[in-house]
Scaffold this motif. Structure first.
Motif, PDB file in Angstrom:
ATOM      1  N   TYR A  91       0.824  -1.210   0.000  1.00 12.49           N
ATOM      2  CA  TYR A  91       0.000   0.000   0.000  1.00 12.49           C
ATOM      3  C   TYR A  91       0.859   1.262   0.000  1.00 12.49           C
ATOM      4  CZ  TYR A  91      -4.324  -2.604   0.482  1.00 12.49           C
ATOM      5  OH  TYR A  91      -5.388  -3.443   0.246  1.00 12.49           O
ATOM      6  N   ILE A  92       2.043   1.185   0.591  1.00 16.41           N
ATOM      7  CA  ILE A  92       2.975   2.315   0.496  1.00 16.41           C
ATOM      8  C   ILE A  92       3.385   2.525  -0.954  1.00 16.41           C
ATOM      9  CG2 ILE A  92       5.318   3.073   1.071  1.00 16.41           C
ATOM     10  CD1 ILE A  92       4.945   1.739   3.808  1.00 16.41           C
ATOM     11  N   LEU A  93       3.634   1.420  -1.657  1.00 18.99           N
ATOM     12  CA  LEU A  93       3.992   1.494  -3.078  1.00 18.99           C
ATOM     13  C   LEU A  93       2.864   2.133  -3.882  1.00 18.99           C
ATOM     14  CD1 LEU A  93       6.262   0.650  -5.044  1.00 18.99           C
ATOM     15  CD2 LEU A  93       5.050  -1.503  -5.356  1.00 18.99           C
ATOM     16  N   LEU A  94       1.630   1.746  -3.587  1.00 21.16           N
ATOM     17  CA  LEU A  94       0.482   2.343  -4.267  1.00 21.16           C
ATOM     18  C   LEU A  94       0.355   3.821  -3.915  1.00 21.16           C
ATOM     19  CD1 LEU A  94      -2.213  -0.466  -3.867  1.00 21.16           C
ATOM     20  CD2 LEU A  94      -1.148   0.290  -5.980  1.00 21.16           C
ATOM     21  N   ALA A  95       0.602   4.156  -2.655  1.00 22.16           N
ATOM     22  CA  ALA A  95       0.480   5.551  -2.230  1.00 22.16           C
ATOM     23  C   ALA A  95       1.510   6.440  -2.912  1.00 22.16           C
ATOM     24  CB  ALA A  95       0.639   5.645  -0.709  1.00 22.16           C
ATOM     25  N   ILE A  96       2.713   5.919  -3.147  1.00 25.22           N
ATOM     26  CA  ILE A  96       3.746   6.703  -3.841  1.00 25.22           C
ATOM     27  C   ILE A  96       3.294   7.009  -5.267  1.00 25.22           C
ATOM     28  CG2 ILE A  96       6.100   6.635  -4.736  1.00 25.22           C
ATOM     29  CD1 ILE A  96       6.809   4.887  -2.297  1.00 25.22           C
ATOM     30  N   GLY A  97       2.731   6.010  -5.944  1.00 24.27           N
ATOM     31  CA  GLY A  97       2.229   6.236  -7.294  1.00 24.27           C
ATOM     32  C   GLY A  97       1.061   7.210  -7.309  1.00 24.27           C
ATOM     33  N   LEU A  98       0.166   7.074  -6.341  1.00 21.78           N
ATOM     34  CA  LEU A  98      -0.984   7.979  -6.262  1.00 21.78           C
ATOM     35  C   LEU A  98      -0.543   9.406  -5.952  1.00 21.78           C
ATOM     36  CD1 LEU A  98      -4.067   8.192  -6.329  1.00 21.78           C
ATOM     37  CD2 LEU A  98      -4.091   7.715  -3.880  1.00 21.78           C
TER      38      LEU A  98
ATOM     39  N   SER B 250      12.418  -3.239  -1.592  1.00 21.85           N
ATOM     40  CA  SER B 250      13.265  -2.788  -2.706  1.00 21.85           C
ATOM     41  C   SER B 250      12.440  -1.995  -3.716  1.00 21.85           C
ATOM     42  CB  SER B 250      13.923  -3.985  -3.389  1.00 21.85           C
ATOM     43  OG  SER B 250      14.710  -4.719  -2.469  1.00 21.85           O
ATOM     44  N   LEU B 251      11.235  -2.479  -4.021  1.00 28.98           N
ATOM     45  CA  LEU B 251      10.372  -1.779  -4.969  1.00 28.98           C
ATOM     46  C   LEU B 251       9.943  -0.417  -4.433  1.00 28.98           C
ATOM     47  CD1 LEU B 251       8.105  -4.734  -6.190  1.00 28.98           C
ATOM     48  CD2 LEU B 251       9.999  -3.647  -7.406  1.00 28.98           C
ATOM     49  N   VAL B 252       9.690  -0.341  -3.136  1.00 27.43           N
ATOM     50  CA  VAL B 252       9.320   0.945  -2.528  1.00 27.43           C
ATOM     51  C   VAL B 252      10.468   1.937  -2.647  1.00 27.43           C
ATOM     52  CG1 VAL B 252       8.857   2.085  -0.324  1.00 27.43           C
ATOM     53  CG2 VAL B 252       7.566   0.053  -0.960  1.00 27.43           C
ATOM     54  N   LEU B 253      11.690   1.495  -2.377  1.00 28.65           N
ATOM     55  CA  LEU B 253      12.849   2.389  -2.480  1.00 28.65           C
ATOM     56  C   LEU B 253      13.057   2.862  -3.916  1.00 28.65           C
ATOM     57  CD1 LEU B 253      15.374   0.532  -0.127  1.00 28.65           C
ATOM     58  CD2 LEU B 253      14.004   2.571   0.384  1.00 28.65           C
ATOM     59  N   VAL B 254      12.896   1.939  -4.883  1.00 27.34           N
ATOM     60  CA  VAL B 254      13.024   2.324  -6.292  1.00 27.34           C
ATOM     61  C   VAL B 254      11.933   3.326  -6.666  1.00 27.34           C
ATOM     62  CG1 VAL B 254      12.850   1.474  -8.669  1.00 27.34           C
ATOM     63  CG2 VAL B 254      14.165   0.194  -6.970  1.00 27.34           C
ATOM     64  N   ALA B 255      10.699   3.095  -6.197  1.00 21.99           N
ATOM     65  CA  ALA B 255       9.595   4.001  -6.499  1.00 21.99           C
ATOM     66  C   ALA B 255       9.828   5.384  -5.894  1.00 21.99           C
ATOM     67  CB  ALA B 255       8.282   3.412  -5.975  1.00 21.99           C
TER      68      ALA B 255
ATOM     69  N   PHE C 130      -5.877   0.023 -11.708  1.00 24.53           N
ATOM     70  CA  PHE C 130      -4.720  -0.389 -12.495  1.00 24.53           C
ATOM     71  C   PHE C 130      -3.918  -1.460 -11.748  1.00 24.53           C
ATOM     72  CE2 PHE C 130      -5.638   4.058 -13.600  1.00 24.53           C
ATOM     73  CZ  PHE C 130      -5.950   3.885 -14.939  1.00 24.53           C
ATOM     74  N   PHE C 131      -3.873  -1.347 -10.444  1.00 24.20           N
ATOM     75  CA  PHE C 131      -3.242  -2.374  -9.607  1.00 24.20           C
ATOM     76  C   PHE C 131      -3.982  -3.705  -9.773  1.00 24.20           C
ATOM     77  CE2 PHE C 131      -3.393  -4.477  -5.364  1.00 24.20           C
ATOM     78  CZ  PHE C 131      -2.085  -4.910  -5.305  1.00 24.20           C
TER      79      PHE C 131
END
Length: 215
Positions: free
Chosen positions: A40-47, A196-201, A64-65
């Protein structure tokens, strides 16, 4: 001041790396909660790119998710093979497509849906944009949850099962990893992947905001 920030970031990084190991001792359920939090953090970064930086109130972002998740579930599980005889003839061993092939296809599909949604809503702002995107998100959710008849494509609210675990460089995240006398549970491996994905995002989002297009 700079040294203090460096120390804070270092302690934060060490804490995030050690967190699943501590939670693992209390049970995998706690690590699974941390996994979902990172998703959800990953989604929040995109949002945040759409709503925070661009100022567009998009309430259908999670659709989209869902599209990407269902694409991976369908292409890496035996559901389509068991449902359609023609698919069983083409893939007698079942569909076990790699995540590295599904990922660009999912991005392309989400991009096409984004363009289809954006074309009629480019001139909308504020509450009108929120209403349209909210409707889009609900349409996708209801559509996927009812796409089990007359032809069973998504298995409806029962969901998809037997989905292949993600493998990275030959290491399957669906199995525990043993390093000496220490074991890393499957949910812990997924935690490090999501981290790792969160850091890249975060890096991509930050660089995008500072880029010429972002400014």
């Amino acid at each position: 001041m700079k040294n203090n920030k460096t120390l804070q970031y270092t302690l934060m990084g060490v804490g995030l790396l050690v967190l699943p190991l501590i939670l693992q001792s209390f049970g995998n359920a706690w690590v699974r909660i941390a996994d979902m939090a990172l998703l959800y953090i990953l989604l929040a970064i995109g949002l945040n790119i759409v709503v925070g930086y661009a100022g567009l109130l998009d309430l259908g972002y999670v659709a989209f998710f869902a599209v990407g998740a269902y694409m991976y579930g369908l292409l890496s599980s035996p559901h389509l093979v068991n449902t359609f005889a023609s698919m069983a003839g083409m893939f007698p061993q079942g569909m076990h497509i790699s995540i590295w092939l599904i990922l660009p296809m999912a991005v392309a599909l989400a991009g096409v849906l984004g363009m289809l949604l954006g074309a009629p809503t480019l001139k909308l702002r504020g509450d009108y944009l929120a209403i349209v995107t909210l409707g889009f998100g609900e349409i996708i959710r209801i559509f996927l949850n009812n796409l089990d008849h007359p032809v069973n494509i998504t298995n409806g609210p029962k969901g998809l099962s037997q989905i292949d675990p993600i493998s990275i460089f030959g290491v399957s995240l669906g199995k525990k990893l043993t390093i000496g006398d220490f074991e890393l549970a499957s949910v812990t491996l997924y935690y490090y992947l999501f981290l790792s994905l969160v850091l890249v995002a975060i890096v991509i989002s930050h660089r995008l905001a500072l880029s010429r297009i972002g400014r």
